[in-house]
Design a protein around this motif. Structure first.
Motif, PDB file in Angstrom:
ATOM      1  N   VAL A  74      48.678  57.631  52.220  1.00 21.09           N
ATOM      2  CA  VAL A  74      48.344  57.999  50.852  1.00 21.09           C
ATOM      3  C   VAL A  74      48.729  56.876  49.882  1.00 21.09           C
ATOM      4  CG1 VAL A  74      50.496  59.171  50.253  1.00 21.09           C
ATOM      5  CG2 VAL A  74      48.365  59.937  49.229  1.00 21.09           C
ATOM      6  N   SER A  75      49.808  56.126  50.255  1.00 25.93           N
ATOM      7  CA  SER A  75      50.154  54.958  49.428  1.00 25.93           C
ATOM      8  C   SER A  75      49.071  53.890  49.516  1.00 25.93           C
ATOM      9  CB  SER A  75      51.504  54.386  49.884  1.00 25.93           C
ATOM     10  OG  SER A  75      52.535  55.340  49.739  1.00 25.93           O
ATOM     11  N   LYS A  76      48.540  53.711  50.720  1.00 30.06           N
ATOM     12  CA  LYS A  76      47.460  52.738  50.883  1.00 30.06           C
ATOM     13  C   LYS A  76      46.207  53.185  50.134  1.00 30.06           C
ATOM     14  CE  LYS A  76      44.857  50.228  54.411  1.00 30.06           C
ATOM     15  NZ  LYS A  76      43.565  50.463  53.768  1.00 30.06           N
ATOM     16  N   PHE A  77      45.936  54.514  50.118  1.00 30.07           N
ATOM     17  CA  PHE A  77      44.785  55.018  49.368  1.00 30.07           C
ATOM     18  C   PHE A  77      44.941  54.699  47.892  1.00 30.07           C
ATOM     19  CE2 PHE A  77      42.824  58.317  46.771  1.00 30.07           C
ATOM     20  CZ  PHE A  77      41.522  58.294  47.249  1.00 30.07           C
ATOM     21  N   ARG A  78      46.135  54.855  47.381  1.00 32.49           N
ATOM     22  CA  ARG A  78      46.370  54.558  45.956  1.00 32.49           C
ATOM     23  C   ARG A  78      46.134  53.076  45.656  1.00 32.49           C
ATOM     24  NH1 ARG A  78      50.827  51.289  43.571  1.00 32.49           N
ATOM     25  NH2 ARG A  78      51.124  52.068  41.438  1.00 32.49           N
ATOM     26  N   ASN A  79      46.629  52.194  46.546  1.00 35.93           N
ATOM     27  CA  ASN A  79      46.413  50.756  46.341  1.00 35.93           C
ATOM     28  C   ASN A  79      44.936  50.388  46.450  1.00 35.93           C
ATOM     29  OD1 ASN A  79      49.179  50.469  46.058  1.00 35.93           O
ATOM     30  ND2 ASN A  79      49.510  49.906  48.207  1.00 35.93           N
ATOM     31  N   ASP A  80      44.257  50.994  47.433  1.00 32.57           N
ATOM     32  CA  ASP A  80      42.819  50.718  47.569  1.00 32.57           C
ATOM     33  C   ASP A  80      42.050  51.218  46.352  1.00 32.57           C
ATOM     34  OD1 ASP A  80      43.350  49.625  50.035  1.00 32.57           O
ATOM     35  OD2 ASP A  80      42.775  51.422  51.178  1.00 32.57           O
ATOM     36  N   TRP A  81      42.497  52.340  45.797  1.00 37.18           N
ATOM     37  CA  TRP A  81      41.828  52.890  44.611  1.00 37.18           C
ATOM     38  C   TRP A  81      41.921  51.911  43.447  1.00 37.18           C
ATOM     39  CZ3 TRP A  81      42.612  54.538  39.576  1.00 37.18           C
ATOM     40  CH2 TRP A  81      41.715  55.487  39.078  1.00 37.18           C
ATOM     41  N   ARG A  85      38.791  49.371  41.586  1.00 34.28           N
ATOM     42  CA  ARG A  85      38.514  49.305  40.140  1.00 34.28           C
ATOM     43  C   ARG A  85      38.743  47.910  39.576  1.00 34.28           C
ATOM     44  NH1 ARG A  85      38.437  53.503  42.328  1.00 34.28           N
ATOM     45  NH2 ARG A  85      37.505  55.409  41.472  1.00 34.28           N
ATOM     46  N   VAL A  86      39.737  47.205  40.147  1.00 32.33           N
ATOM     47  CA  VAL A  86      39.947  45.824  39.711  1.00 32.33           C
ATOM     48  C   VAL A  86      38.743  44.967  40.092  1.00 32.33           C
ATOM     49  CG1 VAL A  86      41.330  43.757  40.101  1.00 32.33           C
ATOM     50  CG2 VAL A  86      42.446  45.962  39.681  1.00 32.33           C
ATOM     51  N   GLN A  87      38.248  45.159  41.331  1.00 35.55           N
ATOM     52  CA  GLN A  87      37.068  44.402  41.757  1.00 35.55           C
ATOM     53  C   GLN A  87      35.835  44.763  40.936  1.00 35.55           C
ATOM     54  OE1 GLN A  87      36.642  45.100  45.951  1.00 35.55           O
ATOM     55  NE2 GLN A  87      38.562  44.041  46.491  1.00 35.55           N
ATOM     56  N   ALA A  88      35.690  46.062  40.614  1.00 35.62           N
ATOM     57  CA  ALA A  88      34.553  46.469  39.789  1.00 35.62           C
ATOM     58  C   ALA A  88      34.646  45.855  38.401  1.00 35.62           C
ATOM     59  CB  ALA A  88      34.498  47.988  39.695  1.00 35.62           C
ATOM     60  N   ALA A  89      35.859  45.809  37.844  1.00 39.53           N
ATOM     61  CA  ALA A  89      36.027  45.208  36.513  1.00 39.53           C
ATOM     62  C   ALA A  89      35.735  43.719  36.544  1.00 39.53           C
ATOM     63  CB  ALA A  89      37.456  45.471  36.027  1.00 39.53           C
ATOM     64  N   GLU A  90      36.141  43.056  37.633  1.00 40.17           N
ATOM     65  CA  GLU A  90      35.878  41.622  37.729  1.00 40.17           C
ATOM     66  C   GLU A  90      34.390  41.352  37.883  1.00 40.17           C
ATOM     67  OE1 GLU A  90      37.740  37.766  40.111  1.00 40.17           O
ATOM     68  OE2 GLU A  90      38.297  39.825  40.673  1.00 40.17           O
ATOM     69  N   ILE A  91      33.700  42.208  38.660  1.00 39.09           N
ATOM     70  CA  ILE A  91      32.252  42.037  38.800  1.00 39.09           C
ATOM     71  C   ILE A  91      31.557  42.269  37.458  1.00 39.09           C
ATOM     72  CG2 ILE A  91      30.198  43.031  39.858  1.00 39.09           C
ATOM     73  CD1 ILE A  91      31.894  43.585  42.347  1.00 39.09           C
ATOM     74  N   ALA A  92      32.047  43.260  36.703  1.00 39.31           N
ATOM     75  CA  ALA A  92      31.462  43.506  35.379  1.00 39.31           C
ATOM     76  C   ALA A  92      31.675  42.312  34.448  1.00 39.31           C
ATOM     77  CB  ALA A  92      32.070  44.780  34.791  1.00 39.31           C
ATOM     78  N   ALA A  93      32.840  41.700  34.567  1.00 43.55           N
ATOM     79  CA  ALA A  93      33.112  40.529  33.733  1.00 43.55           C
ATOM     80  C   ALA A  93      32.182  39.370  34.098  1.00 43.55           C
ATOM     81  CB  ALA A  93      34.569  40.119  33.885  1.00 43.55           C
ATOM     82  N   ILE A  94      31.919  39.214  35.414  1.00 40.95           N
ATOM     83  CA  ILE A  94      30.990  38.153  35.840  1.00 40.95           C
ATOM     84  C   ILE A  94      29.581  38.440  35.328  1.00 40.95           C
ATOM     85  CG2 ILE A  94      29.929  37.094  37.866  1.00 40.95           C
ATOM     86  CD1 ILE A  94      32.552  37.564  39.359  1.00 40.95           C
ATOM     87  N   ALA A  95      29.209  39.735  35.358  1.00 42.96           N
ATOM     88  CA  ALA A  95      27.883  40.101  34.843  1.00 42.96           C
ATOM     89  C   ALA A  95      27.802  39.821  33.362  1.00 42.96           C
ATOM     90  CB  ALA A  95      27.604  41.574  35.125  1.00 42.96           C
ATOM     91  N   LEU A  96      28.888  40.055  32.649  1.00 38.46           N
ATOM     92  CA  LEU A  96      28.891  39.771  31.220  1.00 38.46           C
ATOM     93  C   LEU A  96      28.750  38.269  30.956  1.00 38.46           C
ATOM     94  CD1 LEU A  96      29.198  40.906  28.347  1.00 38.46           C
ATOM     95  CD2 LEU A  96      31.680  40.602  28.596  1.00 38.46           C
ATOM     96  N   GLU A  97      29.383  37.439  31.785  1.00 36.17           N
ATOM     97  CA  GLU A  97      29.260  35.990  31.624  1.00 36.17           C
ATOM     98  C   GLU A  97      27.814  35.533  31.802  1.00 36.17           C
ATOM     99  OE1 GLU A  97      31.332  33.596  30.920  1.00 36.17           O
ATOM    100  OE2 GLU A  97      33.209  34.754  30.774  1.00 36.17           O
ATOM    101  N   LEU A 148      50.559  45.210  39.706  1.00 37.96           N
ATOM    102  CA  LEU A 148      50.359  45.233  41.153  1.00 37.96           C
ATOM    103  C   LEU A 148      50.801  43.929  41.808  1.00 37.96           C
ATOM    104  CD1 LEU A 148      46.833  46.926  41.380  1.00 37.96           C
ATOM    105  CD2 LEU A 148      49.103  48.000  41.392  1.00 37.96           C
ATOM    106  N   ARG A 149      50.921  42.873  41.049  1.00 38.97           N
ATOM    107  CA  ARG A 149      51.315  41.587  41.611  1.00 38.97           C
ATOM    108  C   ARG A 149      52.775  41.577  42.052  1.00 38.97           C
ATOM    109  NH1 ARG A 149      49.715  38.052  36.516  1.00 38.97           N
ATOM    110  NH2 ARG A 149      50.897  39.798  35.615  1.00 38.97           N
TER     111      ARG A 149
END
Length: 508
Positions: A74-81, A85-97, A148-149
């Motif tokens: 369940v801890s791994k599920f939380r980290n994957d969750w 979202r971090v990857q989705a936000a980064e992809i959105a930022a690339i799309a914005l660029e 998370l770092r």
């Protein structure tokens, strides 16, 4: 759209900015936060038998193992969750660029934030901070920062428990590294904790159902296997023991399964125990019947011996020299026979005959034991090798009976096996303060398979016509005098019995 701020003002800007590109998601509530709440499982009532206990214990142990696996999963599920979202936000930022003038339509902005369950996205480094997607409306509560770092394994575990137990309505600010490979750059997202908690509860519920299914199937299989391999055979043995306990004198018809494991050994041990106990009960019954018959015979024999004693008194008054030489021996034999009859009657009344202990010379008693015990075997020689000055503390009548039994058994064994130049010898030695009277012969010896039961009543007799009582009586007489009798296993030329007697009165 692009705005620049100092990294120290990041939290303030994320809370106060009302951008032109609303997220459209708000604090995402999917309704799962109330999903399956107050769920109760009514456990079925099991019997207290061994199969039910095995099933219950197996289910409990499997669930315990699943629980130990569930905590890190369940801890791994939380980290994957968070990573998703971090990857989705980064992809959105690339799309914005890549968008013209670095702007996207309001509809696309709302869709990106809604599908990723984000409220705001920002990117930056140590010197610069850039707001990628701003919230649709101001956020009233202060976000709970989670970097998370800097998290380690245990930190993630305790954070997961915090997500499940925290109060409603919290907002999380997640800081994470980007995929650009630069340690200085980071991505900063704002997410509602309710979305994470909803997905965590749904994940935990699915894991719980799967664990119950796995534990139930595993428990049922293991319980069925144990029931077939262990419980059912043990119930069969238990029922056989219970049936045998109701009628131990009757040998129950119990057939072993032929297994070679511990169950098979228990079955074979049960059969041996049943056989031994049944034989013991039958022997006890025979002893009771024999005792009653012997008591009647002994009573009549005592009356007959009383008449013989009167006749011996008359013979003693005879002037014939031959009669006078035999009469004393005859009189002593009659007295011993009368004493034996009286002792037998007392034994039948459960009264142990009491030894009349005295310091006696052994040689004369050995002489009379030879004359009585071996008189029926004229072809067998005997040797009284006891010194005249050797004495012991014993009952003379009991010692005479004891030695007569041993001599008679030796003569019978030699006669039955047609041993030429048969010889029975009695000697006496002193060892460690005890008198050892040794009765040895050159007969066939005692077979190995009867040595363990040699002194037990009604044990298998190697002599023809033997009852199996002679050596049992011999042991009882020796114990009554405070001594013992045993077989010398090291004697190789026949049989040798050692009678252990006290040398002097221990009370003096």
């Amino acid at each position: 759209m692009k705005e620049e701020f100092s990294s120290k003002e990041t939290s303030k800007n994320l809370l106060s900015l009302d951008g032109n590109h609303p997220a459209g998601a708000g604090v995402h509530k999917s309704g799962v936060e109330n999903h399956k709440k107050n769920r109760f499982f009514k456990l079925p009532k099991f019997e207290t038998g061994l199969p039910a206990r095995l099933l219950s214990l197996t289910v409990v142990f499997v669930l315990l193992a699943e629980f130990l696996i569930f905590l890190p999963s369940v801890s791994k599920f939380r980290n994957d969750w968070f990573d998703e979202r971090v990857q989705a936000a980064e992809i959105a930022a690339i799309a914005l660029e890549a968008a013209p003038n670095r702007q996207v339509s309001q509809g696309l902005s709302e869709r990106l934030l809604f599908e990723t369950q984000l409220l705001a996205v920002a990117m930056g480094d140590e010197d610069m901070w850039e707001l990628v997607f701003s919230p649709q409306m101001p956020i009233d509560s202060i976000p709970v920062p989670m970097d998370l770092r800097e998290e380690r394994g245990w930190d993630s575990f305790f954070r997961t428990i915090e997500h499940a137990t925290a109060k409603e309505g919290r907002i999380l600010r997640i800081l994470s590294s980007t995929d650009s490979g630069s340690d200085d750059k980071y991505i900063d997202i704002i997410v509602p904790e309710a979305a994470l908690r909803s997905d965590l509860l749904e994940y935990a519920y699915n894991i719980l159902l799967l664990s119950l299914l796995v534990s139930g199937l595993t428990g049922a299989f293991i319980s069925w296997s144990l029931y077939r391999l262990v419980v059912k055979p043990m119930m069969r043995i238990t029922n056989a023991v219970a049936d045998f306990g109701e009628a131990p004198e009757r040998l129950a018809a119990f057939k072993p399964s032929g297994r070679q494991d511990e169950i098979g050994k228990a079955e074979n041990a049960l059969i041996d125990m049943q056989s031994a106990v049944s034989n013991s009960f039958r022997q006890t019954k025979r002893l009771a019947e024999l005792g009653e018959a012997v008591a009647k015979i002994t009573h009549d024999l005592r009356n007959s011996l009383a008449v013989a004693r009167l006749a011996s008194d008359s013979l003693r008054r005879s002037e014939d020299p031959r009669v006078q030489s035999v009469a004393p021996r005859l009189e002593r034999a009659i007295e011993r026979a009368i004493g034996l009859a009286e002792s037998t009657l007392l034994y039948g009344k459960s009264d142990t005959p009491k030894a009349k202990m005295a310091s006696i010379e052994i040689r004369n008693i050995v002489e009379e034991a030879f004359l009585e015990g071996i008189s029926a075997f004229a072809e067998i020689d005997w040797l009284n090798d006891v010194d005249e000055d050797i004495s012991a503390y014993a009952d003379p009548d009991m010692l005479h009976r004891l030695l007569s039994n041993l001599v008679r058994n030796a003569g019978q064994a030699i006669s039955d096996h047609n041993i030429e130049a048969g010889l029975v010898r009695i000697a006496a030695t002193v060892e460690k303060g005890w008198m050892h009277v040794i009765v040895e012969d050159n007969g066939p010896g005692v077979p190995v398979h009867v040595r363990d039961k040699l002194f037990l009543p009604f044990s298998i007799s190697e002599n023809k016509g033997g009852t199996g009582l002679g050596l049992a009586i011999t042991r009882e007489l020796a114990l009554a005098m405070g001594g013992d009798v045993y077989l010398n296993h090291d004697y190789e030329h026949g049989a040798a019995f050692v009678v252990k007697l006290q040398r002097t009165d221990p009370n003096i």
